[in-house]
Design an enzyme around this catalytic site. Structure first.
Site, mmCIF file in Angstrom:
data_model
loop_
_atom_site.group_PDB
_atom_site.id
_atom_site.type_symbol
_atom_site.label_atom_id
_atom_site.label_comp_id
_atom_site.label_asym_id
_atom_site.label_seq_id
_atom_site.Cartn_x
_atom_site.Cartn_y
_atom_site.Cartn_z
ATOM 1 C CG MET A 30 -1.905 -1.207 1.145
ATOM 2 S SD MET A 30 -3.450 -0.932 1.995
ATOM 3 C CE MET A 30 -2.884 -0.771 3.659
ATOM 4 C CG HIS A 37 7.159 -2.277 1.817
ATOM 5 N ND1 HIS A 37 6.983 -1.101 2.494
ATOM 6 C CD2 HIS A 37 5.989 -2.955 1.900
ATOM 7 C CE1 HIS A 37 5.753 -1.050 2.960
ATOM 8 N NE2 HIS A 37 5.125 -2.156 2.632
ATOM 9 C CD GLU A 149 7.966 -14.287 11.265
ATOM 10 O OE1 GLU A 149 9.056 -13.834 10.854
ATOM 11 O OE2 GLU A 149 7.877 -15.040 12.240
ATOM 12 C CE LYS A 150 4.171 -4.768 10.226
ATOM 13 N NZ LYS A 150 2.720 -4.481 10.331
HETATM 14 O O1 PAF Z 1 -0.142 -5.727 3.838
HETATM 15 C C1 PAF Z 1 -0.517 -4.832 3.054
HETATM 16 O O2 PAF Z 1 0.179 -3.874 2.772
HETATM 17 C C2 PAF Z 1 -1.912 -4.933 2.456
HETATM 18 O O3 PAF Z 1 -2.803 -5.520 3.351
HETATM 19 C C3 PAF Z 1 -1.936 -5.652 1.110
HETATM 20 C C4 PAF Z 1 -1.524 -7.110 1.235
HETATM 21 C C5 PAF Z 1 -1.021 -4.949 0.124
HETATM 22 C C6 PAF Z 1 -3.351 -5.632 0.531
HETATM 23 O O4 PAF Z 1 -3.829 -4.336 0.343
#
Ligand code: PAF
Length: 282
Positions: A30, A37, A149-150
């Site tokens: 998101m 990430h 995993e969080k």
């Molecule tokens: O973990 C996230 O950032 C969101 O829940 C995801 C998996 C991208 C779905 O919108």
């Protein structure tokens, strides 16, 4: 790095690769990207021919309007970060591109996983996650998809989603990336003050304390100890602490040597909600 906003553009780009058995790794996000990430993307790029990231703040998984409005949006910075790592494709669809006419969730049966922990406090959250992840998987058609995993409950729910549908994707669980003080990296951390960030070390310390006490104290005493850690903490309000079976995510009152367990915590620092988890077996 290619940046696509529509399914059409993405499909066109993938046309030549699909027939060649190209391994596609996918990291749905998101946005408000952080090192956590980036570590998922790095893992994907080592294991696949093409790595795709998506950035989409999914409206249907927020059960509070303010939370959706306040969710950090840092697209320019995100794209700059992605340019500097091995990310081949970024998909940044609009809400209309994903939901076309109606912005609503499908209804999913995740065999009860959706009713535990986060499900109790964030009504409809996992229907929203299931809806968007299914849509994204159907668009990207990844070979592997990477999740941290969080968000262990989310991870198990996505595994269940894949099992219950015809989606042909392998879900990969990646270690939680942490700040030096143990705070799990999250896009929400950007909304913490530096004092809160520092004090948030208590979350991982408590989880480690629980792990350490397992087998030495009865479970109810461990539970009581975990709650006490937050009682004198003016900056945090504990929402839940639980020791749960990894498979069912149900709270347990005793431990069987044949099963695997985790401790889970959710706390608020003002209106910022933080979650974390630790395996009690490894
Ligand atoms: O973990 C996230 O950032 C969101 O829940 C995801 C998996 C991208 C779905 O919108």
């Amino acid at each position: 790095m290619k940046v696509f906003k529509t399914k059409k553009e993405l499909n066109l780009y993938f046309k030549e690769f699909r027939s060649k058995n190209t391994k596609i790794g996918f990291v749905p996000t998101m946005g408000a990207l952080h090192k956590g990430h980036l570590s998922l993307l790095e893992k994907s790029s080592k294991e696949n021919d093409i790595t795709v990231a998506s950035i989409f703040v999914n409206p249907t998984q927020f059960n509070k309007k303010e939370d959706l409005e306040n969710y950090p949006r840092t697209l320019e910075n995100d794209l700059n970060l992605l340019k500097n790592i091995a990310c081949d494709v970024v998909f940044i669809p609009s809400v209309e591109e994903i939901y076309t006419t109606t912005i609503s969730s499908g209804q999913f049966d995740f065999d009860g996983l959706e009713n535990e922990m986060e499900g109790k406090y964030r009504k409809g959250h996992f229907n929203g996650v299931g809806t968007v992840v299914k849509k994204l998987f159907e668009i990207v058609l990844p070979t592997y998809a990477y999740f941290g995993e969080k968000d262990f409950q989310q991870l198990q729910i996505i595994r269940k989603l894949v099992k219950k549908t015809t989606l042909d994707v392998t879900i990969v669980c990646c270690d939680t990336y942490r700040e030096n003080n143990g705070l799990a990296m999250s896009s929400r951390n950007a909304r913490l003050t530096s004092q809160e960030k520092e004090a948030a070390a208590i979350i991982y310390q408590t989880l480690n304390g629980v792990k350490d006490k397992l087998g030495k104290l009865p479970l109810d005493a461990i539970h009581k100890w975990a709650l006490e850690q937050f009682e004198n903490q003016p900056l945090f309000e504990l929402e839940y602490f639980t020791i749960a079976d990894e498979e069912t995510l149900k709270n347990v009152t005793n431990i069987s040597p044949k099963k695997t367990y985790r401790a889970f915590i959710a706390v608020y620092a003002r209106e910022v909600r933080l979650i974390d988890t630790i395996s009690l077996n490894s």
